[in-house]
Design a protein around this motif. Structure first.
Motif, PDB file in Angstrom:
ATOM      1  N   ARG A 139       0.818  -1.207  -0.014  1.00  0.00           N
ATOM      2  CA  ARG A 139      -0.011  -0.113   0.068  1.00  0.00           C
ATOM      3  C   ARG A 139       0.862   1.287  -0.118  1.00  0.00           C
ATOM      4  NH1 ARG A 139      -5.113  -0.268   4.044  1.00  0.00           N
ATOM      5  NH2 ARG A 139      -5.786   1.626   2.518  1.00  0.00           N
ATOM      6  N   SER A 143      -7.006  -7.468   1.653  1.00  0.00           N
ATOM      7  CA  SER A 143      -7.429  -7.233   3.264  1.00  0.00           C
ATOM      8  C   SER A 143      -8.745  -7.275   3.336  1.00  0.00           C
ATOM      9  CB  SER A 143      -6.899  -5.961   3.673  1.00  0.00           C
ATOM     10  OG  SER A 143      -7.322  -4.923   2.696  1.00  0.00           O
ATOM     11  N   TRP A 144      -9.746  -7.368   2.367  1.00  0.00           N
ATOM     12  CA  TRP A 144     -11.193  -7.562   2.633  1.00  0.00           C
ATOM     13  C   TRP A 144     -11.461  -8.854   2.743  1.00  0.00           C
ATOM     14  CZ3 TRP A 144     -14.405  -3.805  -0.798  1.00  0.00           C
ATOM     15  CH2 TRP A 144     -13.827  -2.491  -0.719  1.00  0.00           C
ATOM     16  N   ARG A 145     -12.661  -9.096   3.743  1.00  0.00           N
ATOM     17  CA  ARG A 145     -13.212 -10.355   4.104  1.00  0.00           C
ATOM     18  C   ARG A 145     -14.715 -10.250   3.795  1.00  0.00           C
ATOM     19  NH1 ARG A 145      -8.609 -10.997   4.125  1.00  0.00           N
ATOM     20  NH2 ARG A 145      -7.413 -11.719   5.698  1.00  0.00           N
ATOM     21  N   LYS A 177      -9.832  -6.771  -2.729  1.00  0.00           N
ATOM     22  CA  LYS A 177      -8.627  -6.138  -2.084  1.00  0.00           C
ATOM     23  C   LYS A 177      -8.325  -7.604  -1.095  1.00  0.00           C
ATOM     24  CE  LYS A 177      -9.106  -1.282  -2.451  1.00  0.00           C
ATOM     25  NZ  LYS A 177      -9.174  -0.085  -1.772  1.00  0.00           N
ATOM     26  N   ARG A 190      -1.607  -4.616  -5.747  1.00  0.00           N
ATOM     27  CA  ARG A 190      -1.474  -5.707  -4.834  1.00  0.00           C
ATOM     28  C   ARG A 190      -2.266  -6.881  -5.620  1.00  0.00           C
ATOM     29  NH1 ARG A 190      -3.833  -4.252   1.013  1.00  0.00           N
ATOM     30  NH2 ARG A 190      -5.315  -2.963  -0.452  1.00  0.00           N
ATOM     31  N   LEU A 209     -13.449  -4.460   5.197  1.00  0.00           N
ATOM     32  CA  LEU A 209     -12.428  -4.611   5.850  1.00  0.00           C
ATOM     33  C   LEU A 209     -13.052  -5.313   7.238  1.00  0.00           C
ATOM     34  CD1 LEU A 209     -10.822  -1.081   5.777  1.00  0.00           C
ATOM     35  CD2 LEU A 209      -9.819  -3.388   5.341  1.00  0.00           C
TER      36      LEU A 209
END
Length: 495
Positions: free
Chosen positions: A339, A407-409, A405, A392, A419
Motif C-alpha cells: 500500500r 485485506s477484505w473479508r 482487495k 496488490r 475490512l
C-alpha cells in the motif's frame, strides 16, 4: 451568508456545468463555478458561485449566491481586487525581459527566491534585501528546478515527475508517432521535450504548456506557454492564448497531437473533464470531417481511486497499471511495495495494447486482456479481467461474484466484502458523520464533535497516554501552518 452556510445542512454539493451564454462572476482565477446544494432525499437546494481553482476559502474567498443582485460598487471593488492579483508583467513583457536576461554575463544573472523572479540589472536595487541566487544556463532550460513548487494540493499543487516517469511518457508518445504534446499542468514534460530537441538525437517534437502558474511565462514565449486554469477552461490572456491553442491543435504534415494532463489530486473531476472535453471538441473541429466523431488522444494522470468518477465523465478512458512517481512528493515514489506504492495511474483513450510498460520494472503483458499489467495483477478466469487497482494481488470472492482487495473479508450480515473491522450493518455507499457514526448528518453539523474530542482527551489521560494537555478547553491545539506560511515567517525573521 457564505460557503459555510451553504454547506451547513446539506448532504452534498454538486457542480453545475455552464450552459448557454450566461456569464459567471469572476474571481482572480477567472470565471467561478456554479454549485448546488443537494439534500438527503436528493432535493435540490440554493445555488451559489465559488472559485473554480481553490476549494479552500483561505486561498480564495470568493462567494456569491446565484440569485444575488450585486451592486455596482461591489462589482467595481471585485474588479479592482482581481487586477491587484494579476501577474506584475504581461506575457509579452516577460518574453522581452527573458531575452535581455539571456544576453547578460553569467555573473549578472540573478534570481530572486522571495519573489520567484528573474532579475535584470535595474531590478537589483528593489530586491536588495531579498534572497537571490545565481542562475546557470542549465537552470534556464529547466525552470521547474529553479522555481519553488506550489504546495496547495486543493488548487495548484505542483508535484513534478521524476526523470523515470518523464522519459517513459515521452518515449511512449514518440513511439506511437505523436509529434505534438499539449502539456496541461506538466512542466517537466515540456522541459524534457525541449532538452531532447536541443540534443538532436531524436525526431523533434513540439509542445505547448498550459498551466495556472504564471511564473513559467518568464521562461517561455507566447507560442510555448499559456496562462490557463484547467478547472474552468479559462485563458488569462484571452483570445490571444485561445488562438495559440487552436494553431497548436491543427494537425499538418502528419503531426499527430496528444493531450497529457496532470491536475492537482484534490481537484474536482467534473470540471476537469469538462475542460478536457472542450479542448477535444476544438481539436475535432480543426480536423477533417472523416474524424468528426473521434476524441482527441489523451492521457490523464490521476490517482486510481478516482476511476469511477472519471469514467462517469469520460467513459472512453481506460486505466493502465503504470505507477507514476514524483520528485517532490513524500510518498509517491517508485520501488515501494504494497500500500506504500504510488497510487497515481495513467487514464487514456489510446489503445492499451499499444502502450508498452517496462518489463524490467515488473510489468507483463496479459494475452487475454491484451494489455500490460503489474506483475502481481493476476488474471482472474471467473471475472475474465486483471482486477487489481492498487498494485496488490486481489482475490476472488464467490459470494460477491467479483475480485476484492486482499485485506477484505466477506461479511454475511452486510452481504458484501469489507475490512474486518468495518461498521457492520451499514449500507454500502451511504455516508454519515465521521465523528459519531450517525447517517443523519455530516461531521460539520455534529453537535457532539466538541464533546467527543474532550471525552477522547480524558480517556487518553486516564489510560496514561503521554503528550496530553491538562487544559484542552483553555488552550486548544494550534492549527499547523501551511508550508508557504512557515517559509514566509522564516523569511521575515531573516530579513
Amino acid at each position: 451568508m457564505d460557503a459555510d452556510a451553504a454547506a451547513g445542512d446539506t448532504f452534498g454539493i454538486e457542480v453545475i456545468l455552464p450552459e448557454g451564454d450566461k456569464a459567471a462572476p469572476c474571481c482572480p482565477h477567472g470565471p467561478s463555478l456554479l454549485f448546488e446544494k443537494v439534500g438527503k432525499g436528493g432535493e435540490k437546494g440554493r445555488r451559489f458561485y465559488a472559485c473554480s481553482a481553490c476549494r479552500d476559502r483561505k486561498d480564495c474567498n470568493f462567494f456569491q449566491w446565484e440569485d444575488d443582485k450585486v451592486s455596482e460598487a461591489r462589482l467595481l471593488a471585485r474588479e479592482a481586487e482581481n487586477k491587484m492579483k494579476r501577474p506584475p508583467f504581461s506575457h509579452q513583457e516577460y518574453s522581452t525581459r527573458f531575452r535581455k536576461f539571456a544576453s547578460l554575463r553569467l555573473d549578472e544573472k540573478k534570481f530572486c527566491q522571495d519573489c520567484q523572479m528573474l532579475l535584470l540589472p535595474g531590478d537589483l536595487g528593489a530586491h536588495s534585501s531579498h534572497r537571490s541566487t545565481a542562475v546557470s544556463a542549465a537552470q534556464l532550460k529547466r525552470p521547474s528546478a529553479l522555481l519553488r513548487p506550489l504546495d496547495n494540493k486543493k488548487s495548484n499543487a505542483q508535484y513534478l515527475f521524476t526523470d523515470r516517469s518523464s522519459h517513459f511518457l515521452l518515449d511512449t508518445l514518440a513511439g506511437l508517432g505523436y509529434r505534438k504534446v499539449l502539456c496541461v499542468g506538466t512542466p517537466r514534460l515540456q522541459e524534457l521535450i525541449k532538452l531532447r530537441n536541443l540534443e538532436q538525437k531524436h525526431e523533434p517534437m513540439k509542445s505547448l504548456l498550459l498551466d495556472i502558474d504564471f511564473r513559467y511565462a518568464q521562461f517561455y514565449s507566447q507560442d510555448e506557454f499559456c496562462h490557463y486554469n484547467m478547472f474552468n477552461h479559462h485563458f488569462f490572456d484571452g483570445e490571444a492564448s485561445s488562438a495559440v491553442l487552436q494553431a497548436f491543435l491543427r494537425e499538418s504534415d502528419g503531426e499527430k497531437v496528444v493531450l497529457v494532463a496532470d491536475p492537482p489530486f484534490g481537484g474536482l473531476v467534473k470540471p476537469l473533464a469538462n475542460s478536457f472535453s472542450l479542448i477535444s471538441q476544438t481539436w475535432r473541429k480543426l480536423q477533417s470531417s472523416d474524424g468528426s466523431n473521434v476524441d482527441m488522444p489523451m492521457i490523464w494522470i490521476f490517482p486510481y481511486f478516482f476511476e469511477p468518477r472519471m469514467l462517469e465523465c469520460l467513459p472512453s478512458l481506460i486505466m493502465l497499471d503504470y505507477q507514476v512517481d514524483y520528485d517532490n512528493h513524500p510518498l509517491y515514489k517508485h520501488g515501494k511495495t504494497g500500500r506504500k506504492q504510488s497510487p497515481v495511474r495513467l487514464f487514456t483513450n489510446i489503445s492499451p495494447r499499444d502502450i508498452v510498460l517496462p518489463t524490467e520494472e515488473g510489468y507483463r503483458f496479459c494475452s487475454v486482456c491484451q494489455r500490460y499489467v503489474w506483475s502481481l495483477n493476476k488474471h482472474c478466469a471467473k471475472c475474465n479481467v486483471c482486477p487489481s487497482k492498487d498494485g496488490r494481488e486481489w482475490k476472488h470472492c464467490t459470494a460477491c461474484g467479483k475480485c476484492v482487495k486482499p485485506s477484505w473479508r466477506h461479511c454475511q450480515p452486510c452481504g458484501r466484502c469489507a475490512l474486518p473491522d468495518h461498521p457492520c450493518g451499514r449500507v454500502q455507499g451511504t455516508d454519515g458523520c465521521f465523528n459519531c457514526g450517525s447517517l443523519q448528518h455530516k461531521r460539520k453539523g455534529c453537535t457532539l464533535k466538541h464533546s467527543h474530542r474532550i471525552s477522547s482527551h480524558w480517556s487518553k489521560a486516564k489510560s496514561g497516554s503521554k503528550n496530553v494537555s491538562h487544559h484542552p478547553l483553555l488552550k486548544p491545539k494550534a492549527k499547523r501552518k501551511s508550508g508557504a506560511a512557515r517559509r514566509a515567517k522564516k523569511a521575515a525573521a531573516q530579513s
